[in-house]
Motif scaffolding. Structure first.
Motif, PDB file in Angstrom:
ATOM      1  N   HIS A  68       0.816  -1.215   0.000  1.00 10.43           N
ATOM      2  CA  HIS A  68       0.000   0.000   0.000  1.00 10.43           C
ATOM      3  C   HIS A  68       0.853   1.271   0.000  1.00 10.43           C
ATOM      4  CE1 HIS A  68      -3.311  -2.755   1.159  1.00 10.43           C
ATOM      5  NE2 HIS A  68      -4.055  -1.872   0.542  1.00 10.43           N
ATOM      6  N   THR A  70       4.053   1.632  -1.050  1.00 14.65           N
ATOM      7  CA  THR A  70       4.786   1.821  -2.306  1.00 14.65           C
ATOM      8  C   THR A  70       3.858   2.250  -3.439  1.00 14.65           C
ATOM      9  OG1 THR A  70       4.672  -0.582  -2.711  1.00 14.65           O
ATOM     10  CG2 THR A  70       6.705   0.284  -1.740  1.00 14.65           C
ATOM     11  N   LYS A  71       2.643   1.757  -3.453  1.00 11.90           N
ATOM     12  CA  LYS A  71       1.676   2.206  -4.458  1.00 11.90           C
ATOM     13  C   LYS A  71       1.352   3.688  -4.265  1.00 11.90           C
ATOM     14  CE  LYS A  71      -0.694  -2.151  -5.547  1.00 11.90           C
ATOM     15  NZ  LYS A  71      -1.985  -2.898  -5.447  1.00 11.90           N
ATOM     16  N   PHE A  72       1.192   4.101  -3.024  1.00 14.75           N
ATOM     17  CA  PHE A  72       0.912   5.502  -2.710  1.00 14.75           C
ATOM     18  C   PHE A  72       2.069   6.381  -3.158  1.00 14.75           C
ATOM     19  CE2 PHE A  72       0.589   9.197   0.068  1.00 14.75           C
ATOM     20  CZ  PHE A  72      -0.783   9.442   0.124  1.00 14.75           C
ATOM     21  N   ALA A  74       4.328   5.638  -5.426  1.00 16.51           N
ATOM     22  CA  ALA A  74       4.432   5.597  -6.890  1.00 16.51           C
ATOM     23  C   ALA A  74       3.486   6.601  -7.533  1.00 16.51           C
ATOM     24  CB  ALA A  74       4.141   4.185  -7.395  1.00 16.51           C
ATOM     25  N   GLU A  75       2.277   6.707  -6.995  1.00 14.99           N
ATOM     26  CA  GLU A  75       1.310   7.665  -7.522  1.00 14.99           C
ATOM     27  C   GLU A  75       1.797   9.098  -7.319  1.00 14.99           C
ATOM     28  OE1 GLU A  75      -2.371   6.750  -5.622  1.00 14.99           O
ATOM     29  OE2 GLU A  75      -2.615   4.829  -6.675  1.00 14.99           O
ATOM     30  N   LYS A  76       2.367   9.375  -6.142  1.00 15.86           N
ATOM     31  CA  LYS A  76       2.902  10.712  -5.869  1.00 15.86           C
ATOM     32  C   LYS A  76       4.051  11.045  -6.823  1.00 15.86           C
ATOM     33  CE  LYS A  76       0.621  12.453  -2.272  1.00 15.86           C
ATOM     34  NZ  LYS A  76       1.211  12.735  -0.972  1.00 15.86           N
ATOM     35  N   GLU A  78       4.655   9.736  -9.790  1.00 14.45           N
ATOM     36  CA  GLU A  78       4.165   9.869 -11.157  1.00 14.45           C
ATOM     37  C   GLU A  78       3.524  11.231 -11.380  1.00 14.45           C
ATOM     38  OE1 GLU A  78       2.181   6.868 -14.417  1.00 14.45           O
ATOM     39  OE2 GLU A  78       1.681   6.617 -12.298  1.00 14.45           O
ATOM     40  N   LYS A  79       2.762  11.700 -10.402  1.00 11.76           N
ATOM     41  CA  LYS A  79       2.130  13.020 -10.508  1.00 11.76           C
ATOM     42  C   LYS A  79       3.167  14.133 -10.557  1.00 11.76           C
ATOM     43  CE  LYS A  79      -2.248  11.824  -8.275  1.00 11.76           C
ATOM     44  NZ  LYS A  79      -3.129  12.000  -7.083  1.00 11.76           N
ATOM     45  N   PRO A  84       8.338   6.280 -11.130  1.00 13.22           N
ATOM     46  CA  PRO A  84       7.972   5.555  -9.907  1.00 13.22           C
ATOM     47  C   PRO A  84       8.770   4.269  -9.715  1.00 13.22           C
ATOM     48  CG  PRO A  84       6.251   5.329 -11.550  1.00 13.22           C
ATOM     49  CD  PRO A  84       7.216   6.343 -12.082  1.00 13.22           C
ATOM     50  N   THR A  90       9.318  -1.533  -6.245  1.00 10.62           N
ATOM     51  CA  THR A  90       8.197  -2.127  -6.964  1.00 10.62           C
ATOM     52  C   THR A  90       8.073  -3.579  -6.531  1.00 10.62           C
ATOM     53  OG1 THR A  90       8.594  -0.706  -8.891  1.00 10.62           O
ATOM     54  CG2 THR A  90       7.248  -2.693  -9.223  1.00 10.62           C
ATOM     55  N   TYR A 147      -0.891  10.313   4.171  1.00 12.85           N
ATOM     56  CA  TYR A 147      -1.307   8.915   4.196  1.00 12.85           C
ATOM     57  C   TYR A 147      -1.921   8.630   5.567  1.00 12.85           C
ATOM     58  CZ  TYR A 147      -1.133   3.860   3.363  1.00 12.85           C
ATOM     59  OH  TYR A 147      -1.473   2.527   3.165  1.00 12.85           O
TER      60      TYR A 147
END
Length: 366
Positions: A68, A70-72, A74-76, A78-79, A84, A90, A147
């Motif tokens: 959870h 690392t996904k959060f 990665a989204e930050k 990428e934005k 990411p 990953t 988060y």
């Protein structure tokens, strides 16, 4: 196939998409806790880790947190227009779509993409490198500031609860499992003299004066990957202990290792000193990235985090020595005792230089 300790790394590798094209699997990194390997394959290189089931009795919770977070991140990333897959770990899915693999002996394994052309340094080779590691952990803190920390599993209950750690030491004293109590009189005297200091940060948390945050909880230099070409910090790694905590935990553990002039098991204490210039370098990096996400009280208590995290690790080493070295990997019978003496030496120097470190962090207050 397994190695001489019976670790089933080939079985684990076959649980992943690259398992049928592995050219070699070799030990990787220098961590104290997990067994880590690098799998070289035709499809790239991958990190394969067996989670230490003694230290982490609920590996599924570790992986839930890790996935959870690392996904959060990665989204930050990428934005923000960043890669990411370079800026955070990953976690790979197994061939049957799971986040981890359980081998035939019940061990938990995970695999991540190896970040090529990077190095994890045991110690910062310069103040500038330390500053960059501070920036990496500060950015980690900043990106995760929104988060919901309370949704994470507490994978090791009371991990940085210093009063609880002190009680664990006292329990180890009472039980004296390894018969080593006679060897630690001076160290116990040092620890007992600081018992009342243990609750400072936890008391502020209970009083609502410090906010609960997502924290890494093991922020040593070797948990930041440095780009071999640019010298910049690339990624924060070793996310086993990501869970709810205090910003001072992450800052303090970095200072414990990063602002010391010697390794944590250096036995010649004339080589071990707490460096205020190194403290300042790390602080510049950390608060340069995380400062806006921290409250005034969080910033003011960062020197307390440095002292308490160093003291806490010292009493953990001492307790493990008394318990027979069941937690930390050791190279010789007195290894954990030497580590404890080293950390207590740093604590004493931090106490002597407290006015200097407080002046450094106070410059970041409005």
């Amino acid at each position: 196939m397994a190695d001489k300790k019976g670790i089933l790394y080939n079985e684990a590798a076959k649980a992943y998409f690259y398992g049928d094209c592995v050219s070699s699997i070799e030990p990787y990194g220098g961590g104290h806790i997990n067994d880590t390997f690098l799998a070289r394959t035709e499809k790239g290189n991958f990190v394969l880790q067996r989670v230490n089931g003694y230290v982490f009795p609920h590996p599924d919770e570790i992986m839930d947190n890790m996935v959870h977070v690392t996904k959060f991140l990665a989204e930050k990333l990428e934005k923000a227009g960043k890669d990411p897959k370079r800026g955070t770990l990953t976690v790979l899915k197994t061939n049957d779509g799971k986040d981890y693999y359980i081998d035939s002996e019940g061990n938990y394994w995970r695999s991540t993409i190896n970040l090529e052309h990077t190095t994890a340094y045991d110690f910062a080779e310069s103040p500038e490198m330390l500053k960059k590691s501070g920036a990496a952990f500060g950015a980690f803190q900043n990106m995760l500031s929104d988060y919901p920390a309370e949704t994470l599993h507490e994978v090791i209950p009371h991990f940085h609860d210093t009063p609880a750690r002190f009680e664990q030491l006292m329990q180890a004293v009472r039980e004296n499992k390894a018969g080593r109590l006679k060897n630690v009189a001076a160290e116990l005297e040092f620890a007992k003299a600081r018992e009342t200091d243990c609750g400072l940060l936890m008391n502020l948390l209970e009083e609502g004066k410090l906010p609960l945050k997502v924290t890494h909880n093991d922020t040593k230099m070797s948990n930041v990957l440095i780009d071999n070409a640019t010298g910049d910090a690339v990624c924060v790694i070793d996310l086993d202990t990501v869970m709810p905590g205090l910003a001072a935990f992450d800052f303090g553990d970095s200072i414990r290792a990063g602002a010391s002039t010697g390794a944590e098991d250096e036995i010649d204490l004339t080589k071990v000193h707490f460096s205020v210039p190194l403290f300042k370098a790390y602080t510049e990096g950390f608060l340069g990235e995380a400062g806006k996400a921290l409250t005034e009280t969080e910033i003011r208590t960062l020197p307390d985090g440095a002292k308490l995290m160093t003291f806490e690790v010292g009493i953990r080493f001492l307790a493990d020595y008394l318990n027979g070295d069941v937690y930390f990997k050791t190279k010789y019978p007195q290894h954990n005792l030497d580590r404890a003496r080293n950390q207590f030496h740093l604590v004493a120097e931090m106490e002597a230089k407290r006015d200097e470190t407080q002046a450094v962090v106070d410059t970041y207050l409005g």
